[in-house]
Design a protein around this motif. Structure first.
Motif, mmCIF file in Angstrom:
data_model
loop_
_atom_site.group_PDB
_atom_site.id
_atom_site.type_symbol
_atom_site.label_atom_id
_atom_site.label_comp_id
_atom_site.label_asym_id
_atom_site.label_seq_id
_atom_site.Cartn_x
_atom_site.Cartn_y
_atom_site.Cartn_z
ATOM 1 N N SER A 8 -20.697 42.914 -25.850
ATOM 2 C CA SER A 8 -19.886 41.839 -26.407
ATOM 3 C C SER A 8 -20.540 41.343 -27.692
ATOM 4 O O SER A 8 -21.764 41.289 -27.793
ATOM 5 N N ILE A 9 -19.699 40.996 -28.661
ATOM 6 C CA ILE A 9 -20.188 40.569 -29.971
ATOM 7 C C ILE A 9 -19.457 39.289 -30.355
ATOM 8 O O ILE A 9 -18.226 39.214 -30.257
ATOM 9 N N GLY A 10 -20.196 38.293 -30.784
ATOM 10 C CA GLY A 10 -19.607 37.041 -31.245
ATOM 11 C C GLY A 10 -19.821 36.858 -32.726
ATOM 12 O O GLY A 10 -20.718 37.475 -33.331
ATOM 13 N N PHE A 11 -18.981 36.015 -33.353
ATOM 14 C CA PHE A 11 -19.082 35.759 -34.794
ATOM 15 C C PHE A 11 -19.223 34.262 -35.031
ATOM 16 O O PHE A 11 -18.497 33.455 -34.446
ATOM 17 N N ASN A 12 -20.156 33.893 -35.893
ATOM 18 C CA ASN A 12 -20.315 32.509 -36.324
ATOM 19 C C ASN A 12 -19.811 32.373 -37.755
ATOM 20 O O ASN A 12 -20.161 33.183 -38.622
ATOM 21 N N PHE A 13 -18.992 31.350 -38.001
ATOM 22 C CA PHE A 13 -18.413 31.156 -39.320
ATOM 23 C C PHE A 13 -19.055 29.951 -40.004
ATOM 24 O O PHE A 13 -19.328 28.939 -39.373
ATOM 25 N N SER A 14 -19.261 30.068 -41.284
ATOM 26 C CA SER A 14 -19.725 28.934 -42.085
ATOM 27 C C SER A 14 -18.772 28.807 -43.271
ATOM 28 O O SER A 14 -19.051 29.274 -44.371
ATOM 29 N N SER A 15 -17.614 28.222 -43.000
ATOM 30 C CA SER A 15 -16.595 28.053 -44.033
ATOM 31 C C SER A 15 -15.754 26.834 -43.697
ATOM 32 O O SER A 15 -15.516 26.525 -42.528
ATOM 33 N N GLU A 16 -15.316 26.134 -44.744
ATOM 34 C CA GLU A 16 -14.449 24.988 -44.538
ATOM 35 C C GLU A 16 -12.987 25.414 -44.399
ATOM 36 O O GLU A 16 -12.127 24.596 -44.059
ATOM 37 N N ARG A 40 -7.380 26.351 -16.911
ATOM 38 C CA ARG A 40 -6.789 25.015 -17.002
ATOM 39 C C ARG A 40 -7.810 23.963 -17.431
ATOM 40 O O ARG A 40 -7.456 22.986 -18.101
ATOM 41 N N ASN A 41 -9.046 24.144 -17.038
ATOM 42 C CA ASN A 41 -10.061 23.125 -17.316
ATOM 43 C C ASN A 41 -11.236 23.657 -18.140
ATOM 44 O O ASN A 41 -12.312 23.054 -18.146
ATOM 45 N N ARG A 42 -11.027 24.752 -18.830
ATOM 46 C CA ARG A 42 -12.111 25.279 -19.650
ATOM 47 C C ARG A 42 -12.371 24.384 -20.857
ATOM 48 O O ARG A 42 -11.448 23.771 -21.406
ATOM 49 N N THR A 43 -13.605 24.338 -21.280
ATOM 50 C CA THR A 43 -13.971 23.483 -22.411
ATOM 51 C C THR A 43 -13.998 24.245 -23.727
ATOM 52 O O THR A 43 -13.963 23.621 -24.799
ATOM 53 N N ASP A 44 -14.074 25.586 -23.670
ATOM 54 C CA ASP A 44 -14.042 26.352 -24.910
ATOM 55 C C ASP A 44 -12.597 26.434 -25.407
ATOM 56 O O ASP A 44 -11.652 26.203 -24.666
ATOM 57 N N SER A 45 -12.437 26.759 -26.681
ATOM 58 C CA SER A 45 -11.114 26.734 -27.297
ATOM 59 C C SER A 45 -10.917 27.966 -28.171
ATOM 60 O O SER A 45 -11.566 28.115 -29.202
ATOM 61 N N HIS A 46 -10.027 28.844 -27.738
ATOM 62 C CA HIS A 46 -9.689 30.025 -28.511
ATOM 63 C C HIS A 46 -8.453 30.684 -27.901
ATOM 64 O O HIS A 46 -7.928 30.218 -26.889
ATOM 65 N N CYS A 47 -7.988 31.732 -28.523
ATOM 66 C CA CYS A 47 -6.898 32.544 -27.981
ATOM 67 C C CYS A 47 -7.458 33.922 -27.672
ATOM 68 O O CYS A 47 -8.402 34.377 -28.335
ATOM 69 N N ILE A 48 -6.891 34.566 -26.678
ATOM 70 C CA ILE A 48 -7.457 35.848 -26.253
ATOM 71 C C ILE A 48 -6.381 36.910 -26.124
ATOM 72 O O ILE A 48 -5.259 36.655 -25.668
ATOM 73 N N LEU A 49 -6.731 38.087 -26.575
ATOM 74 C CA LEU A 49 -5.961 39.307 -26.352
ATOM 75 C C LEU A 49 -6.831 40.202 -25.487
ATOM 76 O O LEU A 49 -7.951 40.546 -25.883
ATOM 77 N N GLN A 50 -6.343 40.554 -24.303
ATOM 78 C CA GLN A 50 -7.128 41.393 -23.389
ATOM 79 C C GLN A 50 -6.322 42.643 -23.057
ATOM 80 O O GLN A 50 -5.244 42.560 -22.474
ATOM 81 N N TYR A 51 -6.848 43.798 -23.443
ATOM 82 C CA TYR A 51 -6.150 45.086 -23.351
ATOM 83 C C TYR A 51 -6.746 45.896 -22.200
ATOM 84 O O TYR A 51 -7.941 46.170 -22.177
ATOM 85 N N PHE A 95 -11.461 46.744 -19.543
ATOM 86 C CA PHE A 95 -10.630 46.205 -20.618
ATOM 87 C C PHE A 95 -11.485 45.914 -21.841
ATOM 88 O O PHE A 95 -12.717 45.820 -21.780
ATOM 89 N N ILE A 96 -10.791 45.774 -22.943
ATOM 90 C CA ILE A 96 -11.415 45.305 -24.165
ATOM 91 C C ILE A 96 -10.735 43.991 -24.523
ATOM 92 O O ILE A 96 -9.511 43.882 -24.432
ATOM 93 N N TYR A 97 -11.515 42.975 -24.852
ATOM 94 C CA TYR A 97 -10.931 41.670 -25.147
ATOM 95 C C TYR A 97 -11.325 41.233 -26.555
ATOM 96 O O TYR A 97 -12.395 41.586 -27.067
ATOM 97 N N LEU A 98 -10.426 40.471 -27.162
ATOM 98 C CA LEU A 98 -10.665 39.929 -28.490
ATOM 99 C C LEU A 98 -10.346 38.442 -28.451
ATOM 100 O O LEU A 98 -9.278 38.041 -27.964
ATOM 101 N N GLU A 99 -11.262 37.632 -28.955
ATOM 102 C CA GLU A 99 -11.074 36.187 -29.005
ATOM 103 C C GLU A 99 -10.803 35.773 -30.446
ATOM 104 O O GLU A 99 -11.502 36.215 -31.369
ATOM 105 N N PHE A 100 -9.789 34.931 -30.641
ATOM 106 C CA PHE A 100 -9.365 34.530 -31.976
ATOM 107 C C PHE A 100 -9.346 33.008 -32.109
ATOM 108 O O PHE A 100 -9.233 32.281 -31.120
ATOM 109 N N THR A 101 -9.410 32.544 -33.337
ATOM 110 C CA THR A 101 -9.267 31.114 -33.608
ATOM 111 C C THR A 101 -7.835 30.686 -33.318
ATOM 112 O O THR A 101 -6.917 31.508 -33.244
ATOM 113 N N LYS A 102 -7.645 29.383 -33.182
ATOM 114 C CA LYS A 102 -6.346 28.839 -32.781
ATOM 115 C C LYS A 102 -5.262 29.007 -33.836
ATOM 116 O O LYS A 102 -4.093 28.714 -33.573
ATOM 117 N N GLU A 103 -5.613 29.463 -35.011
ATOM 118 C CA GLU A 103 -4.596 29.670 -36.047
ATOM 119 C C GLU A 103 -3.577 30.735 -35.662
ATOM 120 O O GLU A 103 -2.544 30.864 -36.313
#
Length: 292
Positions: A8-16, A40-51, A95-103
């Motif tokens: 698994s690989i995560g990305f950190n962003f430094s942009s406004e 329902r009660n998770r504290t993290d925030s993102h959208c997921i595509l799981q294939y 499966f392979i999963y991808l996590e995206f920002t809420k945009e």
């Protein structure tokens, strides 16, 4: 066994800037019933595509359970009223999963309306190939730029949306017939769920279940959104019409009720919405598809 390493690989962003971007990607193999994510009660925030690559998983959304099999993918918003897990009867799920920002939320809603939360990509192997390309890019640490990351994310979502819209256009179900009937008769204030169900030959319960499964909303909610959407178009383009006339044209029996529903949906009154268009000399209605 899938030939790639499970990482698994995560990305950190430094942009406004707030762009649709990839927050994480991973390849995973699970074979324990303990694998369960209730969102329902998770504290993290993102959208997921799981294939799904192999085996079978399950996704539950608002009481409806969807099997997730090979070449199926689900799209969900986290946190949200959904739960995915390894179901009884399945000995593994790869499966392979991808996590995206809420945009990406507007695209998720659009895709849910067209195909529901689970999509089959069996007819388009190139989509999985593109996901695997992204996985390789992440493993090789080549997505250094926030803009490059966002470009890759947007490209994948555009491919997915195009595939879903093209595929859904050729499949006609009773839920589709119900939607078409509402599209054609939304201006009738006495249009009821009983009438819609009767027109498509389903019980109200079955219609609600199938419609929600296909479009992600109930028939009643869809009808309300459709009426408000049409009223917005008329408020901008038919400036000589009274609010009562517009209310009747989109299926509201009276202007008072129309005003309450409109404000609840849009946050402002129909009058204020119309006045927003007054600062322009000309107002053009823009449609998602060609309108003649």
């Amino acid at each position: 066994m899938f030939p790639l390493s499970h990482q698994s690989i995560g990305f950190n962003f430094s942009s406004e800037l707030a762009l649709l971007a990839l927050k994480g990607i991973g390849l995973q193999y699970v074979d324990s019933p303990a694998y369960s994510w209730d969102n329902r009660n998770r504290t993290d925030s993102h959208c997921i595509l799981q294939y799904c690559l192999d085996g079978e998983g399950a996704l539950e959304v608002e009481g409806i359970t969807y099997p997730v099999r090979k070449d199926d993918a689900f799209l969900i918003d986290i946190p949200g009223p959904n739960h995915y897990y390894l179901p009884q009867g399945s000995d593994h799920w790869e499966f392979i999963y991808l996590e995206f920002t809420k945009e990406c939320l507007p695209l998720i809603w659009k895709i849910h309306r067209a195909a529901g939360p689970v999509i089959s990509f069996g007819a388009d192997p190139s989509f999985l190939e593109r996901i695997l390309d992204i996985y390789h890019l992440a493993l090789q640490d080549t997505l250094h730029s926030y803009f490059e990351n966002s470009r890759v994310a947007y490209d994948l979502w555009m491919r997915m949306a195009e595939y879903v819209m093209s595929a859904s256009a050729g499949e006609v179900s009773k839920a589709d017939h119900a939607k078409t009937y509402m599209d054609q008769h939304y201006n009738q204030s006495d249009l009821s769920l009983d009438e819609i169900a009767d027109q498509v030959g389903m019980s109200k319960y079955t219609l609600c279940k199938e419609f929600h499964k296909k479009y992600g909303v109930t028939p009643g909610r869809y009808l309300k959104e459709l009426r408000i959407s049409q009223s917005c178009r008329l408020l901008m383009t038919k400036t000589d019409y009274t609010l009562q006339e517009i209310a009747e044209m989109v299926g509201f029996a009276n202007n008072n009720y129309f005003g309450k529903v409109f404000k609840a949906e849009k946050g402002i009154t129909p009058d204020k919405y119309r006045n927003q268009a007054g600062k322009y000399d000309l107002v053009r209605a823009v449609y998602e598809t060609p309108h003649f």
